[in-house]
Each structure stands twice: as C-alpha cells, then as structure tokens.
Write a protein that holds these residues in place. Sequence first.
Motif, PDB file in Angstrom:
ATOM      1  N   PHE A  19       4.497  -0.166  -4.949  1.00  0.00           N
ATOM      2  CA  PHE A  19       4.461   1.039  -4.015  1.00  0.00           C
ATOM      3  C   PHE A  19       5.043   1.089  -2.818  1.00  0.00           C
ATOM      4  CE2 PHE A  19       0.930   1.019  -7.366  1.00  0.00           C
ATOM      5  CZ  PHE A  19       1.025   2.582  -7.956  1.00  0.00           C
ATOM      6  N   ASP A  20       5.772   1.868  -2.425  1.00  0.00           N
ATOM      7  CA  ASP A  20       6.192   1.981  -1.064  1.00  0.00           C
ATOM      8  C   ASP A  20       5.493   2.450  -0.029  1.00  0.00           C
ATOM      9  OD1 ASP A  20       7.728   2.529   1.440  1.00  0.00           O
ATOM     10  OD2 ASP A  20       9.351   3.595   0.592  1.00  0.00           O
ATOM     11  N   ASN A  21       4.496   1.746   0.548  1.00  0.00           N
ATOM     12  CA  ASN A  21       3.548   1.892   1.428  1.00  0.00           C
ATOM     13  C   ASN A  21       3.723   1.959   3.013  1.00  0.00           C
ATOM     14  OD1 ASN A  21       0.570   3.013   1.611  1.00  0.00           O
ATOM     15  ND2 ASN A  21       0.100   0.756   2.105  1.00  0.00           N
ATOM     16  N   ARG A  22       4.874   2.058   3.337  1.00  0.00           N
ATOM     17  CA  ARG A  22       5.361   2.041   4.834  1.00  0.00           C
ATOM     18  C   ARG A  22       4.765   2.782   5.651  1.00  0.00           C
ATOM     19  NH1 ARG A  22      11.665   2.013   4.561  1.00  0.00           N
ATOM     20  NH2 ARG A  22      11.201   3.391   2.628  1.00  0.00           N
ATOM     21  N   ASN A  23       4.297   4.018   4.981  1.00  0.00           N
ATOM     22  CA  ASN A  23       3.211   4.989   5.772  1.00  0.00           C
ATOM     23  C   ASN A  23       1.853   4.737   5.752  1.00  0.00           C
ATOM     24  OD1 ASN A  23       2.721   6.029   3.270  1.00  0.00           O
ATOM     25  ND2 ASN A  23       3.846   7.892   3.747  1.00  0.00           N
ATOM     26  N   GLY A  24       1.441   3.656   4.960  1.00  0.00           N
ATOM     27  CA  GLY A  24       0.226   3.235   4.977  1.00  0.00           C
ATOM     28  C   GLY A  24      -0.726   4.401   4.427  1.00  0.00           C
ATOM     29  N   GLN A  25      -0.217   5.098   3.438  1.00  0.00           N
ATOM     30  CA  GLN A  25      -1.085   6.292   2.758  1.00  0.00           C
ATOM     31  C   GLN A  25      -1.777   5.754   1.403  1.00  0.00           C
ATOM     32  OE1 GLN A  25       1.421   9.316   0.955  1.00  0.00           O
ATOM     33  NE2 GLN A  25       2.974   8.258   0.767  1.00  0.00           N
ATOM     34  N   PHE A  26      -1.611   4.687   0.818  1.00  0.00           N
ATOM     35  CA  PHE A  26      -1.953   4.112  -0.170  1.00  0.00           C
ATOM     36  C   PHE A  26      -2.766   3.200  -0.212  1.00  0.00           C
ATOM     37  CE2 PHE A  26       2.500   5.284  -1.805  1.00  0.00           C
ATOM     38  CZ  PHE A  26       2.251   6.717  -1.909  1.00  0.00           C
ATOM     39  N   SER A  27      -4.059   3.381  -0.802  1.00  0.00           N
ATOM     40  CA  SER A  27      -5.081   2.098  -1.082  1.00  0.00           C
ATOM     41  C   SER A  27      -5.908   2.240  -2.118  1.00  0.00           C
ATOM     42  CB  SER A  27      -6.034   1.990   0.147  1.00  0.00           C
ATOM     43  OG  SER A  27      -6.669   3.499   0.136  1.00  0.00           O
ATOM     44  N   GLY A  44       0.864  -0.954 -16.795  1.00  0.00           N
ATOM     45  CA  GLY A  44       0.857  -1.997 -17.325  1.00  0.00           C
ATOM     46  C   GLY A  44       1.860  -3.130 -16.411  1.00  0.00           C
ATOM     47  N   ALA A  45       1.205  -4.158 -16.116  1.00  0.00           N
ATOM     48  CA  ALA A  45       1.880  -5.134 -15.272  1.00  0.00           C
ATOM     49  C   ALA A  45       0.936  -6.302 -14.979  1.00  0.00           C
ATOM     50  CB  ALA A  45       2.145  -4.419 -13.812  1.00  0.00           C
ATOM     51  N   ASP A  46       1.722  -7.385 -14.749  1.00  0.00           N
ATOM     52  CA  ASP A  46       1.105  -8.772 -14.163  1.00  0.00           C
ATOM     53  C   ASP A  46       0.513  -8.722 -12.891  1.00  0.00           C
ATOM     54  OD1 ASP A  46       1.960  -9.963 -16.399  1.00  0.00           O
ATOM     55  OD2 ASP A  46       3.723 -10.630 -15.691  1.00  0.00           O
ATOM     56  N   GLY A  47       0.872  -7.647 -11.879  1.00  0.00           N
ATOM     57  CA  GLY A  47       0.369  -7.239 -10.781  1.00  0.00           C
ATOM     58  C   GLY A  47       0.733  -6.149 -10.194  1.00  0.00           C
ATOM     59  N   ILE A  48       0.268  -5.840  -8.944  1.00  0.00           N
ATOM     60  CA  ILE A  48       0.751  -4.634  -8.083  1.00  0.00           C
ATOM     61  C   ILE A  48       1.127  -5.052  -6.697  1.00  0.00           C
ATOM     62  CG2 ILE A  48      -0.553  -2.965  -9.455  1.00  0.00           C
ATOM     63  CD1 ILE A  48      -1.632  -2.146  -6.740  1.00  0.00           C
ATOM     64  N   MET A  49       2.084  -4.535  -5.911  1.00  0.00           N
ATOM     65  CA  MET A  49       2.552  -4.757  -4.691  1.00  0.00           C
ATOM     66  C   MET A  49       2.524  -3.623  -3.968  1.00  0.00           C
ATOM     67  SD  MET A  49       5.329  -7.951  -5.279  1.00  0.00           S
ATOM     68  CE  MET A  49       6.381  -7.174  -6.516  1.00  0.00           C
ATOM     69  N   LEU A  50       2.303  -3.490  -2.659  1.00  0.00           N
ATOM     70  CA  LEU A  50       2.521  -2.534  -1.711  1.00  0.00           C
ATOM     71  C   LEU A  50       3.597  -3.046  -0.695  1.00  0.00           C
ATOM     72  CD1 LEU A  50      -1.184  -1.591  -0.849  1.00  0.00           C
ATOM     73  CD2 LEU A  50       0.419  -0.816  -2.720  1.00  0.00           C
ATOM     74  N   LEU A  51       4.801  -2.422  -0.445  1.00  0.00           N
ATOM     75  CA  LEU A  51       5.583  -2.760   0.444  1.00  0.00           C
ATOM     76  C   LEU A  51       5.244  -2.150   1.703  1.00  0.00           C
ATOM     77  CD1 LEU A  51       9.416  -3.240   0.248  1.00  0.00           C
ATOM     78  CD2 LEU A  51       8.535  -1.926   2.083  1.00  0.00           C
ATOM     79  N   GLU A  52       4.806  -2.940   2.979  1.00  0.00           N
ATOM     80  CA  GLU A  52       4.376  -2.308   3.967  1.00  0.00           C
ATOM     81  C   GLU A  52       5.199  -3.012   5.207  1.00  0.00           C
ATOM     82  OE1 GLU A  52       0.083  -3.226   4.105  1.00  0.00           O
ATOM     83  OE2 GLU A  52      -0.207  -1.889   2.542  1.00  0.00           O
ATOM     84  N   THR A  53       4.940  -2.173   6.253  1.00  0.00           N
ATOM     85  CA  THR A  53       5.813  -2.457   7.508  1.00  0.00           C
ATOM     86  C   THR A  53       5.316  -3.673   8.333  1.00  0.00           C
ATOM     87  OG1 THR A  53       4.469  -0.711   8.889  1.00  0.00           O
ATOM     88  CG2 THR A  53       6.410   0.038   8.117  1.00  0.00           C
ATOM     89  N   ASP A  54       6.049  -4.202   8.864  1.00  0.00           N
ATOM     90  CA  ASP A  54       5.722  -5.245   9.715  1.00  0.00           C
ATOM     91  C   ASP A  54       6.469  -5.563  11.184  1.00  0.00           C
ATOM     92  OD1 ASP A  54       3.925  -8.318   9.880  1.00  0.00           O
ATOM     93  OD2 ASP A  54       5.964  -8.814  10.170  1.00  0.00           O
ATOM     94  N   ALA A  55       5.588  -5.896  12.192  1.00  0.00           N
ATOM     95  CA  ALA A  55       6.274  -5.778  13.630  1.00  0.00           C
ATOM     96  C   ALA A  55       7.371  -6.725  13.842  1.00  0.00           C
ATOM     97  CB  ALA A  55       5.245  -6.009  14.598  1.00  0.00           C
ATOM     98  N   SER A  56       7.068  -7.815  13.080  1.00  0.00           N
ATOM     99  CA  SER A  56       8.267  -9.083  13.452  1.00  0.00           C
ATOM    100  C   SER A  56       8.993  -9.329  12.386  1.00  0.00           C
ATOM    101  CB  SER A  56       7.376 -10.343  13.698  1.00  0.00           C
ATOM    102  OG  SER A  56       6.472 -10.572  12.531  1.00  0.00           O
ATOM    103  N   THR A  57       9.039  -8.695  11.176  1.00  0.00           N
ATOM    104  CA  THR A  57      10.075  -9.056  10.202  1.00  0.00           C
ATOM    105  C   THR A  57      10.420  -7.649   9.532  1.00  0.00           C
ATOM    106  OG1 THR A  57       8.273  -9.141   8.352  1.00  0.00           O
ATOM    107  CG2 THR A  57       8.769 -11.424   9.558  1.00  0.00           C
TER     108      THR A  57
END
Length: 265
Positions: A19-27, A44-57
């Motif tokens: 999930f593209d969570n750069r705006n922080g809307q999903f939890s 169906g998956a081995d896991g889920i990932m949230l892509l979020e913003t990071d100040a230094s990367t």
Amino acid sequence: MSAIPFYKYQAAGNDFVIFDNRNGQFSFSAQEIARICHRQFGIGADGIMLLETDASTDFKMVYFNADGAPSSMCGNGGRALVAFAHHLGLFENSCSFMAVDGLHQAKVLGPNYIALEMQDYKDLLLADTHCFLDTGSPHHIEFVAQSEAVDVVQEGRKIRYAAPYGEKGANVNFVEVLGPKQLQIATYERGVENETLACGTGVTAAAIAHFLQHGPKAKGHHRIEVRAKGGELAVEFDYQEEIKNIWLLGPAQAVFQGQYFGLQK
C-alpha cells in the motif's frame, strides 16, 4: 472501510501486498492484516508492506507478517518495495530507505532485478549440527544432503519452537551445498508459519554460514548463488578479516494491482 488501491509484488516467489501510504491514511489491525494475507478470504500474501515517507531517505518500509504481527527485516520484501518505489518514480537507479533494522541502500540493476544492501550479521553461532545468525531476522541453518527431501513444515516447525528459540522463534533453513559457491535452500518462516518459496534474509544467512563453515577464506569479493524454490538469488560480500558489505540480489516484479474493499464481517 472504502475501497483502497493495492499492489501485488513477488520476489523469488515471496509475495507481498503493498500500500502506498505516503499520506499516512492507512492503518490496519492485526486481524485485518491476517485477513488481507489469507489466500482464500483475502488477497493472499506472505506479508504486507506500507511505503511511507521518511525525512532522511527516499522512503520508509513498514512490514507486517502474514499473521498480522510487525516483522523483523524481510530481504525479499525490501527488494519488492524498492521495485515498487522505482515504479512510483521516487528514484532513478539507486536509493536509500529506512526499515525496522535501520538504513538500507538499494540499486536497480536491470528490469525486475534489484540489489539490496543488508545489515552486518550478528549473534553468530557455529555448532556441529547447525548454525545460527541474525541477518535482520533470526535464522537457524541446517546443512542437509538433499533439501528437497526434507519435510520443511514438520521439521521446521519443530525447530522454530524448540529451545533455545521458544515462542519468539527463529526462521529455519535447510541448505544443500551444490558447489563451492552454489547452494539450494528450503525455508520455514515464522510469522507465516509455513514454508515459503524464498526468504531473503534466510538466503543471506545461508550464504554467510556456508562461507564461514565450508568456503575458501580467500580475501576479496565473493558471490554465492542460492537456488530457492521460487527463484535464483545471489549474495555478494567482501571478506578481509570479517564479512562486510553484504548485498542480496534477485528478481522482484509487479504481479497485479487492484482495489481492497476491507474486512468483511
């Protein structure tokens, strides 16, 4: 919950919902994560990932196991998320991102082929019957004559819960040596509580354990190829007095995208 967009990626047979969570809307609650990962009642998956913003990367990786619990580092998940971030145009050829175990560098080496810098390993134990080391996630390594002959679920589950690992557990890898720099691996993953087709941190742990126990200790750059059930991966590192500069290389690609409609009551 209204419909939200998701992306499905796989990396050497490890599959992930992103999930593209750069705006922080999903939890998501642990129950919902487990439902999303369920192969009959969810995506169906081995896991889920949230892509979020990071100040230094370039971005931040937030990963959850299929059972809904926050996970330690997932190497193939990291490579899949890098492929996704590249699809979004967040970087051109190389990037840095934050994960649960700290800073990682990554590179796009070709179409659907990602290299991920791993953290230095820790907690190394070289025993007569097995090895243990932490490559971002804890891994028990057993060298076997034929990895395909092992009942991975039954034997892996026994070891995963046995002393000294207990309830916290360890991932369990059965590793067959095909040649001086070629391995074959089968992995039981905690959190998924089943065999998976590949495990990036497990492949990394197997390559390091093999080098330390069986490999020629020539100084310089080394590459060990590892055949998982889901695809071919490689681990590269430099060796002087110790192993440093560890990279995990392998395929990672988009499978499909869609809309998720939430937990059904």
